[in-house]
Design a protein around this motif. Structure first.
Motif, PDB file in Angstrom:
ATOM      1  N   ARG A  20       0.852  -1.192   0.000  1.00 51.42           N
ATOM      2  CA  ARG A  20       0.000   0.000   0.000  1.00 51.42           C
ATOM      3  C   ARG A  20       0.886   1.239   0.000  1.00 51.42           C
ATOM      4  O   ARG A  20       1.031   1.898   1.030  1.00 51.42           O
ATOM      5  CB  ARG A  20      -0.925   0.003   1.230  1.00 51.42           C
ATOM      6  CG  ARG A  20      -1.912  -1.128   1.283  1.00 51.42           C
ATOM      7  CD  ARG A  20      -2.809  -1.048   2.511  1.00 51.42           C
ATOM      8  NE  ARG A  20      -2.069  -1.145   3.769  1.00 51.42           N
ATOM      9  CZ  ARG A  20      -2.618  -1.451   4.946  1.00 51.42           C
ATOM     10  NH1 ARG A  20      -3.915  -1.674   5.016  1.00 51.42           N
ATOM     11  NH2 ARG A  20      -1.887  -1.523   6.042  1.00 51.42           N
ATOM     12  N   PRO A  21       1.491   1.552  -1.128  1.00 50.00           N
ATOM     13  CA  PRO A  21       2.464   2.650  -1.162  1.00 50.00           C
ATOM     14  C   PRO A  21       1.919   3.979  -0.631  1.00 50.00           C
ATOM     15  O   PRO A  21       2.683   4.776  -0.060  1.00 50.00           O
ATOM     16  CB  PRO A  21       2.825   2.746  -2.647  1.00 50.00           C
ATOM     17  CG  PRO A  21       2.549   1.389  -3.193  1.00 50.00           C
ATOM     18  CD  PRO A  21       1.370   0.881  -2.436  1.00 50.00           C
ATOM     19  N   THR A  22       0.619   4.223  -0.798  1.00 51.31           N
ATOM     20  CA  THR A  22       0.067   5.501  -0.335  1.00 51.31           C
ATOM     21  C   THR A  22       0.003   5.571   1.192  1.00 51.31           C
ATOM     22  O   THR A  22      -0.220   6.645   1.754  1.00 51.31           O
ATOM     23  CB  THR A  22      -1.349   5.725  -0.906  1.00 51.31           C
ATOM     24  OG1 THR A  22      -2.208   4.642  -0.502  1.00 51.31           O
ATOM     25  CG2 THR A  22      -1.298   5.815  -2.425  1.00 51.31           C
ATOM     26  N   TRP A  23       0.206   4.442   1.869  1.00 57.77           N
ATOM     27  CA  TRP A  23       0.176   4.415   3.331  1.00 57.77           C
ATOM     28  C   TRP A  23       1.564   4.560   3.959  1.00 57.77           C
ATOM     29  O   TRP A  23       1.680   4.623   5.184  1.00 57.77           O
ATOM     30  CB  TRP A  23      -0.476   3.127   3.833  1.00 57.77           C
ATOM     31  CG  TRP A  23      -1.962   3.086   3.676  1.00 57.77           C
ATOM     32  CD1 TRP A  23      -2.691   3.508   2.595  1.00 57.77           C
ATOM     33  CD2 TRP A  23      -2.914   2.588   4.624  1.00 57.77           C
ATOM     34  NE1 TRP A  23      -4.029   3.298   2.809  1.00 57.77           N
ATOM     35  CE2 TRP A  23      -4.204   2.737   4.048  1.00 57.77           C
ATOM     36  CE3 TRP A  23      -2.820   2.023   5.880  1.00 57.77           C
ATOM     37  CZ2 TRP A  23      -5.361   2.342   4.693  1.00 57.77           C
ATOM     38  CZ3 TRP A  23      -3.978   1.625   6.533  1.00 57.77           C
ATOM     39  CH2 TRP A  23      -5.233   1.794   5.945  1.00 57.77           C
ATOM     40  N   VAL A  24       2.605   4.606   3.152  1.00 53.21           N
ATOM     41  CA  VAL A  24       3.966   4.728   3.693  1.00 53.21           C
ATOM     42  C   VAL A  24       4.111   5.921   4.640  1.00 53.21           C
ATOM     43  O   VAL A  24       4.825   5.835   5.652  1.00 53.21           O
ATOM     44  CB  VAL A  24       5.004   4.803   2.548  1.00 53.21           C
ATOM     45  CG1 VAL A  24       6.375   5.191   3.079  1.00 53.21           C
ATOM     46  CG2 VAL A  24       5.090   3.457   1.836  1.00 53.21           C
ATOM     47  N   PRO A  25       3.442   7.054   4.379  1.00 51.34           N
ATOM     48  CA  PRO A  25       3.590   8.189   5.314  1.00 51.34           C
ATOM     49  C   PRO A  25       3.164   7.885   6.747  1.00 51.34           C
ATOM     50  O   PRO A  25       3.647   8.551   7.676  1.00 51.34           O
ATOM     51  CB  PRO A  25       2.682   9.258   4.689  1.00 51.34           C
ATOM     52  CG  PRO A  25       2.640   8.943   3.231  1.00 51.34           C
ATOM     53  CD  PRO A  25       2.673   7.443   3.169  1.00 51.34           C
ATOM     54  N   ILE A  26       2.300   6.906   6.953  1.00 51.75           N
ATOM     55  CA  ILE A  26       1.837   6.623   8.322  1.00 51.75           C
ATOM     56  C   ILE A  26       3.006   6.194   9.218  1.00 51.75           C
ATOM     57  O   ILE A  26       3.272   6.841  10.237  1.00 51.75           O
ATOM     58  CB  ILE A  26       0.712   5.570   8.326  1.00 51.75           C
ATOM     59  CG1 ILE A  26      -0.539   6.130   7.657  1.00 51.75           C
ATOM     60  CG2 ILE A  26       0.395   5.137   9.757  1.00 51.75           C
ATOM     61  CD1 ILE A  26      -1.688   5.139   7.578  1.00 51.75           C
ATOM     62  N   PRO A  27       3.733   5.139   8.885  1.00 54.77           N
ATOM     63  CA  PRO A  27       4.862   4.788   9.757  1.00 54.77           C
ATOM     64  C   PRO A  27       5.989   5.811   9.721  1.00 54.77           C
ATOM     65  O   PRO A  27       6.656   6.028  10.747  1.00 54.77           O
ATOM     66  CB  PRO A  27       5.313   3.420   9.231  1.00 54.77           C
ATOM     67  CG  PRO A  27       4.796   3.352   7.835  1.00 54.77           C
ATOM     68  CD  PRO A  27       3.521   4.118   7.831  1.00 54.77           C
ATOM     69  N   LEU A  28       6.214   6.451   8.570  1.00 55.98           N
ATOM     70  CA  LEU A  28       7.281   7.451   8.510  1.00 55.98           C
ATOM     71  C   LEU A  28       7.002   8.623   9.439  1.00 55.98           C
ATOM     72  O   LEU A  28       7.890   9.086  10.169  1.00 55.98           O
ATOM     73  CB  LEU A  28       7.460   7.945   7.073  1.00 55.98           C
ATOM     74  CG  LEU A  28       8.173   6.995   6.103  1.00 55.98           C
ATOM     75  CD1 LEU A  28       8.230   7.626   4.712  1.00 55.98           C
ATOM     76  CD2 LEU A  28       9.577   6.664   6.588  1.00 55.98           C
ATOM     77  N   GLU A  29       5.770   9.118   9.438  1.00 56.43           N
ATOM     78  CA  GLU A  29       5.432  10.227  10.320  1.00 56.43           C
ATOM     79  C   GLU A  29       5.491   9.801  11.783  1.00 56.43           C
ATOM     80  O   GLU A  29       5.875  10.611  12.653  1.00 56.43           O
ATOM     81  CB  GLU A  29       4.023  10.749   9.977  1.00 56.43           C
ATOM     82  CG  GLU A  29       3.952  11.464   8.632  1.00 56.43           C
ATOM     83  CD  GLU A  29       2.528  11.823   8.245  1.00 56.43           C
ATOM     84  OE1 GLU A  29       1.623  11.625   9.085  1.00 56.43           O
ATOM     85  OE2 GLU A  29       2.323  12.275   7.103  1.00 56.43           O
ATOM     86  N   SER A  30       5.146   8.565  12.039  1.00 57.04           N
ATOM     87  CA  SER A  30       5.229   8.069  13.417  1.00 57.04           C
ATOM     88  C   SER A  30       6.668   8.016  13.896  1.00 57.04           C
ATOM     89  O   SER A  30       6.973   8.400  15.039  1.00 57.04           O
ATOM     90  CB  SER A  30       4.600   6.680  13.502  1.00 57.04           C
ATOM     91  OG  SER A  30       3.262   6.701  13.093  1.00 57.04           O
TER      92      SER A  30
END
Length: 447
Positions: A433-443
């Motif tokens: 789910r490439p569009t979800w990568v920001p979730i763990p990165l921002e965390s």
């Protein structure tokens, strides 16, 4: 087309097929057992699917009819020898025979249908219709009336099944936080036992943790102002109760499977494993590299711990989707562990804070995933962080109060486990789910 060709064409389109993106070089039927003769008929197939040097084993419940009714057309596989063949798990006329076979503890060729002591009422409701649940990625589950749920493992392998093993052990202890197994189907693969499916108590009128948390987050985002504590759908009380339930499950797991410790050398090896995962993740997602020093410092601090860390059997894949809120309290499901991990690793002892970290990361996902396409994402980001902190603190407070390893007193270990989980999530999201990568990165940026 040959029978194998028909199966292969259908198989690669299924959600639970693990070989997506890889070429199927060969499909072979290695076992064929007739469970129900006639029309409709049911056969159980074991097939191996080769992908070059690797292969997987799947089980299929194949239904046969001369004419396929409209209600089953969505499950159609193809036509062979003048008969319509289809996924028999969608046919109640066939699946109720599986339920009866478990209740009667039948043996059909190499298939053994087994029942547990908790299945006293299983035979008291004959003729139950089944309904296939949607949404599962790697298994297929059927609900029989409001009594039982039947989970079929599509990709199978030899060896103990952690889900059945753990649920049975905790049921023997009288745990109120699990769904008791009623029975299972087993066979033998390469001379070793293999569990094919598990029948368990169905949790009527229950809500999964992810849905409840998502509703709380939506309520918070819909308010003009205010903090998570002031929102109408505050989840903190449930988060605390979930922490209590988690600690109690961990205590039962320790009683059932024993306790040990990770000595300083084992802790250093754990940190080294985390470093290796971080290197692989950065190679796959270079954007993660900006946080390499921060994450590495957490792993370095972990490696310096000199006091032993308690270790025991844990859930291994713990998140909001694995827990259900019933009228009586929280129930924990699916003790299989991380499906992609080797069986020995899924059954190995670990720090119970691994599960705590998994649930805390799930809180983070529940808050952030709704912001991915939200027009006011930037304005709502502080609210998301507030919701995550509030519910994470409540969960940890409940966990510690109920006798769990206090997260506050083991912050170095918990921080490393949280970051390691987030690094894993970066790799997973990049692949699926490439569009979800920001979730763990921002965390990772906030931790």
């Amino acid at each position: 087309m040959t029978f194998e060709d028909i199966l292969a064409t259908w198989l690669v389109k299924q959600r639970w097929f693990a070989g997506k993106g890889r070429t199927v070089h060969d499909l072979a039927v290695v076992a064929d057992t007739e469970i129900i003769p006639g029309d409709p008929g049911l056969r159980h197939l074991m097939v191996t699917v080769s992908h070059g040097a690797t292969s997987d084993c799947y089980q299929l419940f194949i239904g046969y009819r001369a004419r396929l009714p409209a209600r089953l057309r969505h499950a159609r596989i193809g036509t062979y020898a003048g008969l319509q063949i289809y996924d028999g798990l969608h046919d109640s006329a066939l699946t109720r025979e599986l339920l009866d076979a478990i209740a009667a503890e039948r043996t059909v060729s190499t298939l053994r249908f087994c029942r547990t002591p908790w299945a006293e009422t299983l035979g008291g409701e004959p003729g139950l219709d089944s309904l296939v649940l949607t949404g599962e990625q790697s298994n297929t589950s059927l609900v029989f009336g409001e009594s039982a749920i039947f989970k079929v493992f599509r990709r199978v392998s030899a060896g103990p099944n952690p889900d059945l093993e753990v649920a049975s052990a905790l049921a023997r202890l009288g745990s109120s936080h699990i769904a008791e197994p009623y029975g299972w189907i087993e066979t033998r693969i390469d001379g070793a036992g293999a569990v094919l499916a598990i029948l368990s108590r169905y949790l009527r009128a229950a809500s999964d943790g992810w849905s409840l948390a998502a509703t709380s987050v939506r309520d918070l985002y819909a308010t003009e102002d205010g903090r998570a504590a002031e929102a109408g759908g505050d989840f903190a009380g449930e988060a605390e109760r979930l922490g209590v339930a988690t600690a109690q499950v961990h205590q039962d797991l320790a009683e059932a499977f024993g306790r040990s410790e990770l000595d300083p050398e084992a802790i250093r090896e754990l940190a080294e494993q985390m470093y290796r995962r971080l290197d692989l993740a950065i190679a796959a997602v270079p954007e993660l590299g900006r946080y390499a020093d921060k994450v590495g410092d957490a792993y370095s601090n972990l490696a310096k711990l000199i006091n032993p860390v308690p270790a025991q059997r844990v859930h291994g894949d713990y998140h909001l989707g694995q827990v259900m809120r019933t009228q009586a309290g929280w129930v924990v499901l699916d003790f299989e562990g991380e499906p992609a991990s080797p069986l020995a690793q899924r059954r190995a002892r670990s720090t119970p804070l691994r599960d705590v970290a998994g649930m805390l990361r799930s809180f983070d996902y529940a808050a952030r995933h709704q912001l991915l396409t939200h027009p006011d994402a930037e304005r709502l980001a502080p609210k998301a962080s507030d919701w995550v902190r509030r519910n994470g603190d409540a969960f940890c407070a409940g966990y510690a109060a109920a006798g769990g390893l206090d997260p506050a007193e083991n912050s170095v270990l918990l921080r490393a486990m949280l970051l390691d989980k987030a690094v894993y999530e970066v790799i997973y999201e990049a692949r699926h789910r490439p569009t979800w990568v920001p979730i763990p990165l921002e965390s990772i940026a906030e931790l």
